[in-house]
Design a protein around this motif. Structure first.
Motif, PDB file in Angstrom:
ATOM      1  N   VAL A 226     -25.517   9.338  14.356  1.00  6.52           N
ATOM      2  CA  VAL A 226     -26.312   8.352  13.625  1.00  6.52           C
ATOM      3  C   VAL A 226     -25.417   7.238  13.095  1.00  6.52           C
ATOM      4  CG1 VAL A 226     -27.806   7.984  11.635  1.00  6.52           C
ATOM      5  CG2 VAL A 226     -28.068  10.051  13.020  1.00  6.52           C
ATOM      6  N   ALA A 227     -24.259   7.620  12.560  1.00 10.33           N
ATOM      7  CA  ALA A 227     -23.319   6.620  12.054  1.00 10.33           C
ATOM      8  C   ALA A 227     -22.854   5.694  13.173  1.00 10.33           C
ATOM      9  CB  ALA A 227     -22.125   7.303  11.395  1.00 10.33           C
ATOM     10  N   ALA A 228     -22.536   6.288  14.336  1.00  3.24           N
ATOM     11  CA  ALA A 228     -22.095   5.478  15.474  1.00  3.24           C
ATOM     12  C   ALA A 228     -23.205   4.529  15.930  1.00  3.24           C
ATOM     13  CB  ALA A 228     -21.663   6.387  16.618  1.00  3.24           C
ATOM     14  N   PHE A 229     -24.448   5.018  15.956  1.00  2.00           N
ATOM     15  CA  PHE A 229     -25.600   4.201  16.342  1.00  2.00           C
ATOM     16  C   PHE A 229     -25.773   3.033  15.371  1.00  2.00           C
ATOM     17  CE2 PHE A 229     -30.492   4.394  17.096  1.00  2.00           C
ATOM     18  CZ  PHE A 229     -30.422   3.182  17.779  1.00  2.00           C
ATOM     19  N   TYR A 230     -25.677   3.344  14.092  1.00  2.00           N
ATOM     20  CA  TYR A 230     -25.856   2.312  13.062  1.00  2.00           C
ATOM     21  C   TYR A 230     -24.781   1.236  13.181  1.00  2.00           C
ATOM     22  CZ  TYR A 230     -26.978   0.321   8.493  1.00  2.00           C
ATOM     23  OH  TYR A 230     -27.362  -0.533   7.480  1.00  2.00           O
ATOM     24  N   TYR A 231     -23.527   1.663  13.254  1.00  3.33           N
ATOM     25  CA  TYR A 231     -22.424   0.702  13.314  1.00  3.33           C
ATOM     26  C   TYR A 231     -22.427  -0.069  14.633  1.00  3.33           C
ATOM     27  CZ  TYR A 231     -19.989   1.955   9.010  1.00  3.33           C
ATOM     28  OH  TYR A 231     -19.640   2.118   7.699  1.00  3.33           O
ATOM     29  N   ALA A 232     -22.797   0.579  15.720  1.00  2.46           N
ATOM     30  CA  ALA A 232     -22.846  -0.114  17.010  1.00  2.46           C
ATOM     31  C   ALA A 232     -23.899  -1.220  16.988  1.00  2.46           C
ATOM     32  CB  ALA A 232     -23.139   0.878  18.126  1.00  2.46           C
ATOM     33  N   THR A 233     -25.043  -0.955  16.341  1.00  4.12           N
ATOM     34  CA  THR A 233     -26.086  -1.974  16.224  1.00  4.12           C
ATOM     35  C   THR A 233     -25.602  -3.149  15.386  1.00  4.12           C
ATOM     36  OG1 THR A 233     -27.761  -0.224  16.340  1.00  4.12           O
ATOM     37  CG2 THR A 233     -28.472  -2.376  15.531  1.00  4.12           C
ATOM     38  N   LEU A 234     -24.938  -2.832  14.279  1.00  6.60           N
ATOM     39  CA  LEU A 234     -24.396  -3.888  13.426  1.00  6.60           C
ATOM     40  C   LEU A 234     -23.312  -4.679  14.162  1.00  6.60           C
ATOM     41  CD1 LEU A 234     -24.284  -5.265  10.681  1.00  6.60           C
ATOM     42  CD2 LEU A 234     -22.737  -3.451   9.900  1.00  6.60           C
ATOM     43  N   LEU A 235     -22.465  -3.968  14.897  1.00 10.42           N
ATOM     44  CA  LEU A 235     -21.406  -4.632  15.658  1.00 10.42           C
ATOM     45  C   LEU A 235     -21.996  -5.567  16.714  1.00 10.42           C
ATOM     46  CD1 LEU A 235     -18.363  -4.907  16.203  1.00 10.42           C
ATOM     47  CD2 LEU A 235     -18.551  -2.936  17.743  1.00 10.42           C
ATOM     48  N   ALA A 236     -23.076  -5.146  17.348  1.00  7.34           N
ATOM     49  CA  ALA A 236     -23.726  -5.995  18.353  1.00  7.34           C
ATOM     50  C   ALA A 236     -24.202  -7.301  17.735  1.00  7.34           C
ATOM     51  CB  ALA A 236     -24.896  -5.250  18.992  1.00  7.34           C
ATOM     52  N   SER A 237     -24.764  -7.225  16.524  1.00  7.39           N
ATOM     53  CA  SER A 237     -25.218  -8.455  15.860  1.00  7.39           C
ATOM     54  C   SER A 237     -24.048  -9.371  15.551  1.00  7.39           C
ATOM     55  CB  SER A 237     -25.995  -8.117  14.576  1.00  7.39           C
ATOM     56  OG  SER A 237     -25.123  -7.710  13.537  1.00  7.39           O
ATOM     57  N   MET A 238     -22.908  -8.793  15.150  1.00  5.76           N
ATOM     58  CA  MET A 238     -21.721  -9.590  14.832  1.00  5.76           C
ATOM     59  C   MET A 238     -21.152 -10.252  16.089  1.00  5.76           C
ATOM     60  SD  MET A 238     -21.239  -9.369  11.582  1.00  5.76           S
ATOM     61  CE  MET A 238     -21.603  -8.366  10.141  1.00  5.76           C
ATOM     62  N   VAL A 239     -21.145  -9.516  17.186  1.00  3.65           N
ATOM     63  CA  VAL A 239     -20.633 -10.078  18.448  1.00  3.65           C
ATOM     64  C   VAL A 239     -21.514 -11.238  18.908  1.00  3.65           C
ATOM     65  CG1 VAL A 239     -20.274  -9.598  20.898  1.00  3.65           C
ATOM     66  CG2 VAL A 239     -19.469  -7.968  19.185  1.00  3.65           C
ATOM     67  N   CYS A 240     -22.833 -11.069  18.812  1.00  2.21           N
ATOM     68  CA  CYS A 240     -23.750 -12.142  19.219  1.00  2.21           C
ATOM     69  C   CYS A 240     -23.559 -13.376  18.349  1.00  2.21           C
ATOM     70  CB  CYS A 240     -25.196 -11.656  19.134  1.00  2.21           C
ATOM     71  SG  CYS A 240     -25.641 -10.431  20.387  1.00  2.21           S
ATOM     72  N   ARG A 241     -23.370 -13.179  17.066  1.00  4.14           N
ATOM     73  CA  ARG A 241     -23.159 -14.332  16.179  1.00  4.14           C
ATOM     74  C   ARG A 241     -21.849 -15.032  16.508  1.00  4.14           C
ATOM     75  NH1 ARG A 241     -20.642 -14.998  10.919  1.00  4.14           N
ATOM     76  NH2 ARG A 241     -21.447 -16.899   9.943  1.00  4.14           N
ATOM     77  N   SER A 242     -20.801 -14.273  16.766  1.00 10.56           N
ATOM     78  CA  SER A 242     -19.517 -14.881  17.121  1.00 10.56           C
ATOM     79  C   SER A 242     -19.630 -15.673  18.422  1.00 10.56           C
ATOM     80  CB  SER A 242     -18.442 -13.801  17.257  1.00 10.56           C
ATOM     81  OG  SER A 242     -18.176 -13.206  16.000  1.00 10.56           O
ATOM     82  N   ALA A 243     -20.403 -15.146  19.383  1.00  9.03           N
ATOM     83  CA  ALA A 243     -20.600 -15.861  20.648  1.00  9.03           C
ATOM     84  C   ALA A 243     -21.330 -17.177  20.412  1.00  9.03           C
ATOM     85  CB  ALA A 243     -21.379 -14.981  21.625  1.00  9.03           C
ATOM     86  N   MET A 244     -22.339 -17.167  19.533  1.00  9.42           N
ATOM     87  CA  MET A 244     -23.055 -18.401  19.213  1.00  9.42           C
ATOM     88  C   MET A 244     -22.125 -19.410  18.556  1.00  9.42           C
ATOM     89  SD  MET A 244     -26.896 -17.230  17.990  1.00  9.42           S
ATOM     90  CE  MET A 244     -26.402 -15.944  16.842  1.00  9.42           C
ATOM     91  N   LEU A 245     -21.290 -18.943  17.643  1.00 11.64           N
ATOM     92  CA  LEU A 245     -20.364 -19.838  16.958  1.00 11.64           C
ATOM     93  C   LEU A 245     -19.325 -20.409  17.922  1.00 11.64           C
ATOM     94  CD1 LEU A 245     -19.941 -17.835  13.663  1.00 11.64           C
ATOM     95  CD2 LEU A 245     -20.768 -20.187  13.828  1.00 11.64           C
TER      96      LEU A 245
END
Length: 233
Positions: free
Chosen positions: A142-161
């Motif tokens: 569950v922890a890995a799932f949660y952090y992976a989802t959060l990490l995906a959002s951060m990666v997408c934002r960095s790509a947009m920037l």
């Protein structure tokens, strides 16, 4: 007078009146509105953050059916309440960061829109691991799932920037210092990606620190503030 000598009222030759306007920046998405994309994104984020509370609302009729004391809705479900508050703060934070990202955006490209949809996907998925935290507690998956989802959002934002940083013509002309601001946000963005990756590693290696390691997200902004203060001296 010959046809070649005809001109319009301003003295411009007739052949020039049909000249095509100068093409805009390459890669722009025709008909796309940055304002409408931001409104759509805000609406989806608002729905996602609202969904977090629904499992807690469902606890009330369950308690009534079981003839439990009203206080048990709170005292018997502290894990679920904690996971709700955690994800409320997380989604609020990533939404505020997204808003800062698009504050100076005036035009869109297809890659920018695709990465934005990826960011939205991560935000929409986040209520699922949130509910799993309340149900399964400190489980590593569950922890890995949660952090992976959060990490995906951060990666997408960095790509947009990165797109905005390398394509400054997408930024509004009437926003002073827009390119510098986007550059600073990009630096903060990839530092956030590193912080979440480290937090994920800590959560898996030391289960007792699982969600407390999210405090690492406060580090990148402090680093940038320290840098700015040092540069101002």
């Amino acid at each position: 007078m010959g046809a070649s000598g005809l001109s319009n009222g301003t003295g411009t030759e007739g052949a020039d009146t049909g000249r095509a306007p100068a093409p805009g920046p390459r890669g722009l998405e025709p008909g796309a509105s940055a304002e409408r994309l931001l409104l759509f994104t805000d609406a989806v984020a608002a729905i996602s953050i609202t969904l977090l509370i629904l499992p807690l609302v469902d606890l009330v009729p369950e308690a009534v059916a079981a003839h439990e004391e009203p206080s048990k809705v709170i005292t018997d479900h502290l894990d679920q309440i904690w996971s709700f508050l955690l994800s409320f703060v997380v989604i609020s934070n990533v939404w505020l960061e997204h808003h800062r990202t698009f504050a100076a955006v005036g035009k869109l490209t297809r890659p920018l829109m695709i990465w934005n949809m990826g960011w939205l996907l991560a935000v929409v998925v986040l209520p699922l691991p949130t509910e799993m935290i309340g149900a399964f507690g400190r489980d590593r998956f569950v922890a890995a799932f949660y952090y992976a989802t959060l990490l995906a959002s951060m990666v997408c934002r960095s790509a947009m920037l990165r797109i905005l940083k390398t394509t400054p013509e997408l930024l509004k002309d009437d926003v002073p210092g827009a390119h510098r601001r986007v550059s600073d946000l990009y630096t903060e963005g990839y530092l956030n990606v590193i912080a979440v990756a480290v937090a994920l590693a800590l959560a898996l290696a030391v289960p007792v620190l699982q969600y407390y390691s999210l405090v690492l997200l406060a580090v990148p902004r402090r680093i940038l503030r320290f840098r700015d203060r040092a540069a101002a001296r």
